[in-house]
Design an enzyme around this catalytic site. Sequence first.
Site, PDB file in Angstrom:
ATOM      1  N   GLU A   1       0.673  -1.238  -0.256  1.00 10.26           N
ATOM      2  CA  GLU A   1       0.243  -0.202   0.055  1.00 10.26           C
ATOM      3  C   GLU A   1       0.827   1.631   0.474  1.00 10.26           C
ATOM      4  O   GLU A   1       2.079   1.341   0.275  1.00 10.26           O
ATOM      5  CB  GLU A   1      -0.875   0.289   1.222  1.00 10.26           C
ATOM      6  CG  GLU A   1      -1.376   1.051   1.717  1.00 10.26           C
ATOM      7  CD  GLU A   1      -2.776   1.787   1.012  1.00 10.26           C
ATOM      8  OE1 GLU A   1      -2.494   1.711  -0.489  1.00 10.26           O
ATOM      9  OE2 GLU A   1      -3.795   1.737   1.326  1.00 10.26           O
TER      10      GLU A   1
ATOM     11  N   ASP B   1      -3.093   6.312   6.778  1.00 12.69           N
ATOM     12  CA  ASP B   1      -3.477   7.028   7.362  1.00 12.69           C
ATOM     13  C   ASP B   1      -3.714   6.733   9.245  1.00 12.69           C
ATOM     14  O   ASP B   1      -3.772   6.889   9.614  1.00 12.69           O
ATOM     15  CB  ASP B   1      -3.645   8.367   6.661  1.00 12.69           C
ATOM     16  CG  ASP B   1      -3.690   9.511   6.908  1.00 12.69           C
ATOM     17  OD1 ASP B   1      -3.380  10.333   7.402  1.00 12.69           O
ATOM     18  OD2 ASP B   1      -4.989  10.331   7.104  1.00 12.69           O
TER      19      ASP B   1
ATOM     20  N   GLY C   1      -5.580   4.453   9.455  1.00 12.36           N
ATOM     21  CA  GLY C   1      -6.216   2.924   9.294  1.00 12.36           C
ATOM     22  C   GLY C   1      -6.950   2.462   8.665  1.00 12.36           C
ATOM     23  O   GLY C   1      -6.957   1.579   8.634  1.00 12.36           O
TER      24      GLY C   1
ATOM     25  N   LEU D   1      -7.011   0.214   5.935  1.00  9.97           N
ATOM     26  CA  LEU D   1      -6.228  -1.072   6.166  1.00  9.97           C
ATOM     27  C   LEU D   1      -6.731  -1.545   6.424  1.00  9.97           C
ATOM     28  O   LEU D   1      -6.792  -2.708   6.126  1.00  9.97           O
ATOM     29  CB  LEU D   1      -4.842  -0.138   6.594  1.00  9.97           C
ATOM     30  CG  LEU D   1      -4.145  -1.785   6.579  1.00  9.97           C
ATOM     31  CD1 LEU D   1      -3.723  -2.092   5.347  1.00  9.97           C
ATOM     32  CD2 LEU D   1      -2.367  -1.100   7.753  1.00  9.97           C
TER      33      LEU D   1
ATOM     34  N   LYS E   1       2.189   7.057   8.388  1.00  9.33           N
ATOM     35  CA  LYS E   1       1.205   9.037   9.289  1.00  9.33           C
ATOM     36  C   LYS E   1       1.560   8.390  10.882  1.00  9.33           C
ATOM     37  O   LYS E   1       0.030   8.643  11.025  1.00  9.33           O
ATOM     38  CB  LYS E   1       0.532   9.459   8.709  1.00  9.33           C
ATOM     39  CG  LYS E   1       0.616  10.128   7.207  1.00  9.33           C
ATOM     40  CD  LYS E   1      -0.120  11.332   7.366  1.00  9.33           C
ATOM     41  CE  LYS E   1       0.133  11.799   5.235  1.00  9.33           C
ATOM     42  NZ  LYS E   1      -0.720  12.724   4.956  1.00  9.33           N
TER      43      LYS E   1
HETATM   44  P1  IMP Z   1      -5.985   6.220   5.981  1.00 10.60           P
HETATM   45  O1  IMP Z   1      -7.749   5.065   5.759  1.00 10.60           O
HETATM   46  O2  IMP Z   1      -7.165   7.131   6.564  1.00 10.60           O
HETATM   47  O3  IMP Z   1      -5.594   5.706   6.691  1.00 10.60           O
HETATM   48  O4  IMP Z   1      -6.249   6.576   4.391  1.00 10.60           O
HETATM   49  C1  IMP Z   1      -5.505   5.621   3.577  1.00 10.60           C
HETATM   50  C2  IMP Z   1      -5.149   6.577   1.831  1.00 10.60           C
HETATM   51  O5  IMP Z   1      -5.672   8.067   2.065  1.00 10.60           O
HETATM   52  C3  IMP Z   1      -3.921   6.040   1.295  1.00 10.60           C
HETATM   53  O6  IMP Z   1      -3.968   4.738   0.100  1.00 10.60           O
HETATM   54  C4  IMP Z   1      -4.281   7.317   0.057  1.00 10.60           C
HETATM   55  O7  IMP Z   1      -4.989   6.628  -1.143  1.00 10.60           O
HETATM   56  C5  IMP Z   1      -5.149   8.821   0.900  1.00 10.60           C
HETATM   57  N1  IMP Z   1      -3.857   9.454   1.336  1.00 10.60           N
HETATM   58  C6  IMP Z   1      -3.636   9.590   3.282  1.00 10.60           C
HETATM   59  N2  IMP Z   1      -2.779  10.316   2.918  1.00 10.60           N
HETATM   60  C7  IMP Z   1      -2.461  10.980   2.234  1.00 10.60           C
HETATM   61  C8  IMP Z   1      -1.474  12.468   1.338  1.00 10.60           C
HETATM   62  O8  IMP Z   1      -0.837  12.241   2.256  1.00 10.60           O
HETATM   63  N3  IMP Z   1      -1.282  12.434   0.146  1.00 10.60           N
HETATM   64  C9  IMP Z   1      -1.824  11.598  -1.180  1.00 10.60           C
HETATM   65  N4  IMP Z   1      -2.808  10.271  -0.945  1.00 10.60           N
HETATM   66  C10 IMP Z   1      -3.414  10.005   1.117  1.00 10.60           C
HETATM   67 MG    MG Z   2      -4.250   3.910  -1.573  1.00 12.57          MG
END
Ligand code: IMP
Ligand code: MG
Length: 185
Positions: free
Chosen positions: A102, A106, A108, A111, A134
Amino acid sequence: MQDYREFIDEVFVDAASIEKRVRELGEQISRDYAGQDLLVVCLLRGGLIFTADLTRWITISHEMDCMSLSSYGKGNYASSGNVRVNLDLMTNIEGRNVLLVEDIVDSGRTLAHVLMMLKTRDPKSVKVCVLLDKKMRREVPANADYVGFDVPDKYVFGYGIDIDEHYRHLPFIATADLSKYKPAG
Ligand code: IMP
Ligand code: MG
Protein backbone atom coordinates in the site's frame (compact mmCIF):
# COMPACT_ATOMS: atom_id res chain seq x y z
CA MET A 1 -3.18 21.16 -14.23
CA GLN A 2 -1.09 23.37 -12.00
CA ASP A 3 2.66 22.81 -12.01
CA TYR A 4 3.65 21.06 -8.78
CA ARG A 5 6.53 23.51 -8.32
CA GLU A 6 3.93 26.12 -7.39
CA PHE A 7 2.73 24.23 -4.33
CA ILE A 8 5.57 21.90 -3.34
CA ASP A 9 6.67 22.38 0.24
CA GLU A 10 9.81 20.24 0.06
CA VAL A 11 11.17 17.04 -1.43
CA PHE A 12 10.71 14.76 1.53
CA VAL A 13 12.45 11.64 0.13
CA ASP A 14 14.56 11.85 -3.01
CA ALA A 15 14.72 9.17 -5.70
CA ALA A 16 18.03 7.68 -4.55
CA SER A 17 16.79 7.33 -0.95
CA ILE A 18 13.57 5.69 -2.15
CA GLU A 19 15.53 3.20 -4.23
CA LYS A 20 17.80 2.33 -1.30
CA ARG A 21 14.91 1.81 1.10
CA VAL A 22 12.81 -0.17 -1.39
CA ARG A 23 15.79 -2.43 -1.99
CA GLU A 24 16.19 -3.00 1.78
CA LEU A 25 12.50 -3.86 2.10
CA GLY A 26 12.69 -6.29 -0.82
CA GLU A 27 15.71 -7.99 0.69
CA GLN A 28 14.04 -8.22 4.09
CA ILE A 29 10.87 -9.69 2.58
CA SER A 30 12.96 -12.20 0.61
CA ARG A 31 14.63 -13.36 3.84
CA ASP A 32 11.38 -13.49 5.81
CA TYR A 33 9.52 -15.55 3.20
CA ALA A 34 12.45 -17.74 2.13
CA GLY A 35 11.19 -21.23 1.29
CA GLN A 36 7.56 -20.13 1.61
CA ASP A 37 4.70 -19.32 -0.69
CA LEU A 38 4.16 -15.59 -1.33
CA LEU A 39 1.45 -13.62 -3.08
CA VAL A 40 2.19 -9.90 -3.39
CA VAL A 41 -0.99 -7.83 -3.63
CA CYS A 42 -0.70 -4.31 -4.98
CA LEU A 43 -3.35 -1.89 -3.79
CA LEU A 44 -4.11 0.24 -6.81
CA ARG A 45 -3.51 2.89 -7.70
CA GLY A 46 -1.23 4.39 -5.06
CA GLY A 47 0.77 1.19 -4.57
CA LEU A 48 1.48 0.69 -8.28
CA ILE A 49 4.91 2.25 -8.63
CA PHE A 50 6.11 1.08 -5.22
CA THR A 51 5.02 -2.51 -5.94
CA ALA A 52 6.67 -2.52 -9.36
CA ASP A 53 9.99 -1.48 -7.83
CA LEU A 54 9.66 -3.60 -4.68
CA THR A 55 8.99 -6.89 -6.45
CA ARG A 56 12.18 -6.49 -8.43
CA TRP A 57 14.09 -6.65 -5.16
CA ILE A 58 12.15 -9.71 -3.97
CA THR A 59 14.51 -12.44 -5.04
CA ILE A 60 12.35 -15.41 -4.05
CA SER A 61 9.68 -16.79 -6.36
CA HIS A 62 6.33 -15.09 -5.85
CA GLU A 63 3.02 -14.27 -7.51
CA MET A 64 1.42 -10.85 -7.95
CA ASP A 65 -2.15 -9.66 -7.99
CA CYS A 66 -3.89 -6.30 -7.71
CA MET A 67 -6.85 -4.90 -5.92
CA SER A 68 -8.47 -1.49 -6.15
CA LEU A 69 -10.34 0.13 -3.29
CA SER A 70 -11.73 3.57 -2.88
CA SER A 71 -13.04 5.27 0.17
CA TYR A 72 -16.15 7.37 -0.25
CA GLY A 73 -17.85 10.06 1.80
CA LYS A 74 -15.95 12.74 3.72
CA GLY A 75 -13.40 13.55 0.96
CA ASN A 76 -11.10 16.55 0.74
CA TYR A 77 -7.79 14.75 0.99
CA ALA A 78 -8.72 12.45 3.87
CA SER A 79 -10.22 9.00 3.79
CA SER A 80 -13.53 8.14 5.42
CA GLY A 81 -12.98 4.45 5.92
CA ASN A 82 -16.14 3.62 3.99
CA VAL A 83 -14.33 1.40 1.57
CA ARG A 84 -15.66 0.18 -1.76
CA VAL A 85 -13.99 -2.59 -3.77
CA ASN A 86 -13.55 -1.42 -7.37
CA LEU A 87 -11.45 -4.37 -8.50
CA ASP A 88 -11.13 -7.57 -6.54
CA LEU A 89 -8.31 -10.11 -6.56
CA MET A 90 -8.27 -12.72 -9.30
CA THR A 91 -6.40 -15.12 -7.00
CA ASN A 92 -8.03 -17.38 -4.43
CA ILE A 93 -6.04 -16.54 -1.28
CA GLU A 94 -7.21 -19.46 0.86
CA GLY A 95 -4.13 -20.97 2.50
CA ARG A 96 -1.80 -18.39 0.90
CA ASN A 97 0.73 -16.01 2.43
CA VAL A 98 -0.49 -12.59 1.33
CA LEU A 99 1.65 -9.46 1.41
CA LEU A 100 -0.41 -6.32 0.86
CA VAL A 101 1.50 -3.42 -0.63
CA GLU A 102 0.00 0.00 0.00
CA ASP A 103 1.16 3.54 -0.59
CA ILE A 104 0.33 5.21 2.72
CA VAL A 105 -1.44 4.50 5.99
CA ASP A 106 -3.09 7.53 7.49
CA SER A 107 -6.14 7.00 9.76
CA GLY A 108 -5.70 3.25 9.26
CA ARG A 109 -9.33 2.83 8.20
CA THR A 110 -8.62 1.60 4.67
CA LEU A 111 -6.07 -0.92 5.89
CA ALA A 112 -8.25 -2.15 8.75
CA HIS A 113 -11.11 -2.67 6.32
CA VAL A 114 -9.12 -4.56 3.71
CA LEU A 115 -7.46 -6.75 6.36
CA MET A 116 -10.84 -7.68 7.80
CA MET A 117 -12.16 -8.47 4.34
CA LEU A 118 -9.19 -10.61 3.33
CA LYS A 119 -9.19 -12.55 6.60
CA THR A 120 -12.69 -13.86 5.84
CA ARG A 121 -11.12 -15.68 2.88
CA ASP A 122 -8.92 -17.87 5.12
CA PRO A 123 -5.43 -16.94 3.95
CA LYS A 124 -2.55 -18.61 5.80
CA SER A 125 -1.17 -15.18 6.68
CA VAL A 126 -1.61 -11.53 5.76
CA LYS A 127 1.16 -8.99 6.21
CA VAL A 128 1.34 -5.38 5.14
CA CYS A 129 4.11 -3.39 3.50
CA VAL A 130 3.55 0.36 3.28
CA LEU A 131 5.75 2.94 1.69
CA LEU A 132 4.71 5.72 4.05
CA ASP A 133 3.29 5.67 7.55
CA LYS A 134 1.60 8.69 9.17
CA LYS A 135 1.64 7.10 12.62
CA MET A 136 0.40 10.14 14.55
CA ARG A 137 -2.77 10.22 12.43
CA ARG A 138 -4.00 6.74 13.35
CA GLU A 139 -7.67 6.56 14.36
CA VAL A 140 -8.09 2.80 14.29
CA PRO A 141 -5.44 0.18 15.09
CA ALA A 142 -3.75 -0.87 11.85
CA ASN A 143 -0.09 -1.70 11.84
CA ALA A 144 2.18 -2.38 8.93
CA ASP A 145 4.78 -5.13 9.17
CA TYR A 146 7.14 -3.32 6.79
CA VAL A 147 7.37 0.47 6.61
CA GLY A 148 9.38 2.47 4.09
CA PHE A 149 9.37 5.85 5.82
CA ASP A 150 7.52 7.54 8.63
CA VAL A 151 5.97 10.80 7.45
CA PRO A 152 4.75 13.85 9.35
CA ASP A 153 1.14 15.03 9.29
CA LYS A 154 1.41 16.70 5.89
CA TYR A 155 -0.09 15.94 2.52
CA VAL A 156 2.42 14.03 0.39
CA PHE A 157 2.58 13.25 -3.32
CA GLY A 158 4.79 11.59 -5.93
CA TYR A 159 6.13 8.06 -6.45
CA GLY A 160 2.64 6.65 -7.01
CA ILE A 161 0.83 8.99 -4.62
CA ASP A 162 -1.52 11.53 -6.16
CA ILE A 163 -3.13 14.85 -5.66
CA ASP A 164 -6.41 14.69 -7.55
CA GLU A 165 -5.01 11.81 -9.63
CA HIS A 166 -1.99 13.78 -10.81
CA TYR A 167 1.74 13.75 -10.00
CA ARG A 168 1.96 10.00 -9.39
CA HIS A 169 4.80 9.80 -11.93
CA LEU A 170 7.22 11.99 -9.98
CA PRO A 171 10.32 9.99 -8.95
CA PHE A 172 10.46 11.54 -5.47
CA ILE A 173 8.08 11.98 -2.52
CA ALA A 174 7.24 15.58 -1.72
CA THR A 175 5.13 17.40 0.84
CA ALA A 176 2.55 19.87 -0.43
CA ASP A 177 1.54 23.29 0.79
CA LEU A 178 -2.17 22.84 0.13
CA SER A 179 -2.83 26.56 0.66
CA LYS A 180 -1.01 27.12 -2.66
CA TYR A 181 -2.71 24.28 -4.50
CA LYS A 182 -5.50 25.19 -6.91
CA PRO A 183 -7.69 22.24 -7.93
CA ALA A 184 -8.46 22.18 -11.66
CA GLY A 185 -11.97 23.15 -12.82
P1 IMP B 1 -6.54 5.89 5.65
O1 IMP B 1 -7.72 5.01 5.38
O2 IMP B 1 -6.94 7.14 6.38
O3 IMP B 1 -5.38 5.18 6.32
O4 IMP B 1 -6.06 6.44 4.26
C1 IMP B 1 -5.25 5.77 3.43
C2 IMP B 1 -5.38 6.32 2.03
O5 IMP B 1 -5.60 7.73 1.99
C3 IMP B 1 -4.07 6.10 1.31
O6 IMP B 1 -4.05 4.84 0.70
C4 IMP B 1 -4.05 7.23 0.33
O7 IMP B 1 -4.72 6.83 -0.85
C5 IMP B 1 -4.83 8.34 0.99
N1 IMP B 1 -3.91 9.31 1.62
C6 IMP B 1 -3.68 9.51 2.94
N2 IMP B 1 -2.77 10.48 3.14
C7 IMP B 1 -2.41 10.89 1.90
C8 IMP B 1 -1.47 11.89 1.44
O8 IMP B 1 -0.76 12.60 2.20
N3 IMP B 1 -1.37 12.01 0.09
C9 IMP B 1 -2.12 11.28 -0.78
N4 IMP B 1 -2.98 10.35 -0.40
C10 IMP B 1 -3.13 10.16 0.94
MG1 MG C 1 -4.22 4.25 -1.28
